[in-house]
Design a protein around this motif. Structure first.
Motif, PDB file in Angstrom:
ATOM      1  N   ASP A 112      28.557  31.025   5.799  1.00 51.07           N
ATOM      2  CA  ASP A 112      27.783  31.490   4.826  1.00 51.07           C
ATOM      3  C   ASP A 112      27.034  30.669   3.959  1.00 51.07           C
ATOM      4  O   ASP A 112      26.466  30.688   3.058  1.00 51.07           O
ATOM      5  N   ARG A 113      27.112  29.178   4.550  1.00 50.15           N
ATOM      6  CA  ARG A 113      26.492  28.188   3.889  1.00 50.15           C
ATOM      7  C   ARG A 113      25.449  27.693   4.418  1.00 50.15           C
ATOM      8  O   ARG A 113      25.287  28.179   5.585  1.00 50.15           O
ATOM      9  N   ALA A 114      24.652  26.882   3.764  1.00 49.64           N
ATOM     10  CA  ALA A 114      23.314  26.273   4.448  1.00 49.64           C
ATOM     11  C   ALA A 114      23.774  25.227   5.477  1.00 49.64           C
ATOM     12  O   ALA A 114      23.939  24.025   4.805  1.00 49.64           O
ATOM     13  N   ILE A 115      23.592  25.703   6.739  1.00 52.53           N
ATOM     14  CA  ILE A 115      24.094  24.521   7.574  1.00 52.53           C
ATOM     15  C   ILE A 115      22.928  23.836   8.573  1.00 52.53           C
ATOM     16  O   ILE A 115      22.220  24.471   8.947  1.00 52.53           O
ATOM     17  N   ALA A 116      23.058  22.749   8.752  1.00 50.73           N
ATOM     18  CA  ALA A 116      22.032  21.878   9.769  1.00 50.73           C
ATOM     19  C   ALA A 116      22.912  21.799  10.843  1.00 50.73           C
ATOM     20  O   ALA A 116      23.976  21.295  10.922  1.00 50.73           O
ATOM     21  N   VAL A 117      22.047  21.764  12.001  1.00 43.82           N
ATOM     22  CA  VAL A 117      22.376  21.361  13.571  1.00 43.82           C
ATOM     23  C   VAL A 117      21.563  20.208  13.846  1.00 43.82           C
ATOM     24  O   VAL A 117      20.356  20.442  13.901  1.00 43.82           O
ATOM     25  N   LEU A 118      22.257  19.100  14.156  1.00 44.86           N
ATOM     26  CA  LEU A 118      21.444  17.899  14.208  1.00 44.86           C
ATOM     27  C   LEU A 118      21.558  17.840  15.913  1.00 44.86           C
ATOM     28  O   LEU A 118      22.539  17.611  16.535  1.00 44.86           O
TER      29      LEU A 118
END
Length: 339
Positions: free
Chosen positions: A146-152
């Motif tokens: 539920d957090r703001a996730i970045a996928v690189l």
């Protein structure tokens, strides 16, 4: 507890993580002379806890290893500190050399040295590794739900990764970094699940109060994020096996370089087994431990077969020697009677 190495062992286990300790436990319980030689560089050292491991979920990595070492020692196995730098064939076994000059011989070798995670060269990324920079949704995904996730993006494998992290949060952004934009089909799949795609090279990580706050792009834009998921290039720690002709190769799934072995851990070099991340790059702790147990049992069975073969040969030789002695005595006795 002793760091003193004996001259000869049934089995030397290279690496003291979950795979190596569980393999050694199986061997020690089979009354094998076994030593675990551990360089003290566990892959999961930066993590707060091990997850997804039944009955041990949430255990700190160092605590799990210390418990495992105590269990191996309880059955007479040794666990010593050291880094193996070379292993060469020595008759039917192996001569093994450590970085500090110590040497030991083993009938069999179990390789559980794990891997090295190679991260993109982005300032700030390595420093947050194992905390809010992570790679496995099963190991650490719950902690960033539920957090703001970045996928690189690191290539095609990252599409699978972004889909898995979308299961954990509604707020996932996919950064292409230095990779091509998603194909039209892939872009449609991401859009359908509300995953935003941000193009452009990532140049840094923004942090505040010892936590990630955003990702900085080459044009100066900062995209607010709480956590970063990134696929690493995983490289097996197996250079010390080169002299045996056992070399890590590229993984067909694009994960990195691994040491090939069969389902039991047996490698193409007789007498050498492998278990854990050195041969199964994506394996979690539970899978690595299970593979170590399997390899340990297989090594013991292999040694048992060898010992029975030697016993049979010795038994036959004894019968042959006794028969020859009886024949000689009979011949000599006959001569004594003038026959």
């Amino acid at each position: 507890m002793t760091e003193q190495l004996e001259n000869d062992y049934d089995v030397v286990v290279a690496g003291g993580g979950a795979a190596g300790l569980n393999g050694a436990l199986m061997l020690a319980r089979s009354r094998r002379r076994v030593v675990v030689i551990d360089a003290g560089q566990p892959r999961n050292a930066p993590a707060d806890a091990v997850h997804g491991l039944l009955a041990r979920d949430g255990t700190p990595p160092a605590e799990l290893l210390e418990t495992g070492r105590a269990e191996v020692r309880r059955y007479g196995g040794q666990v010593v500190s050291g880094r193996i730098i070379a292993a060469v064939r020595d008759g039917a076994g192996f001569a093994i050399t450590l970085a500090d000059g110590r040497a030991v011989r083993a009938r069999r070798l179990l390789v559980t040295t794990g891997l090295t995670d190679e991260l993109p060269d982005i300032p700030g990324l390595r420093e947050r590794w194992g905390r809010d920079v992570l790679h496995c949704p099963y190991c650490h995904g719950w902690e960033v739900r539920d957090r703001a996730i970045a996928v690189l993006s690191r290539g095609p494998v990252s599409m699978h990764q972004v889909q898995l992290f979308r299961q954990l949060s509604d707020d996932v952004v996919y950064f292409t970094h230095d990779q091509p934009d998603p194909t039209p089909d892939a872009a449609e799949r991401l859009a359908a699940r509300g995953v935003r795609v941000v193009s452009g090279k990532v140049t840094g990580i923004e942090t505040t109060d010892d936590r990630i706050t955003g990702i900085r792009l080459a044009d100066g834009t900062v995209v607010a994020r709480d956590a970063i998921a990134v696929g690493t290039h995983m490289v097996a720690r197996s250079e010390f096996l080169d002299s045996l002709g056992l070399v890590a190769i590229e993984h067909p799934g694009g994960f990195g370089r691994y040491l090939p072995s069969d389902a039991t851990g047996r490698t193409e070099v007789p007498g050498v087994w492998a278990a854990g991340n050195v041969t199964d790059l994506p394996a979690q702790v539970g899978a690595a431990a299970a593979a170590g147990a399997t390899a340990g049992a297989q090594i013991n069975a292999d040694l048992v077969e060898e010992e029975f073969d030697i016993a049979v040969a010795t038994h036959r030789a004894g019968f042959t020697a006794a028969g020859e002695a009886e024949l000689a005595e009979s011949v000599n006795g006959s001569r004594g009677h003038g026959l």
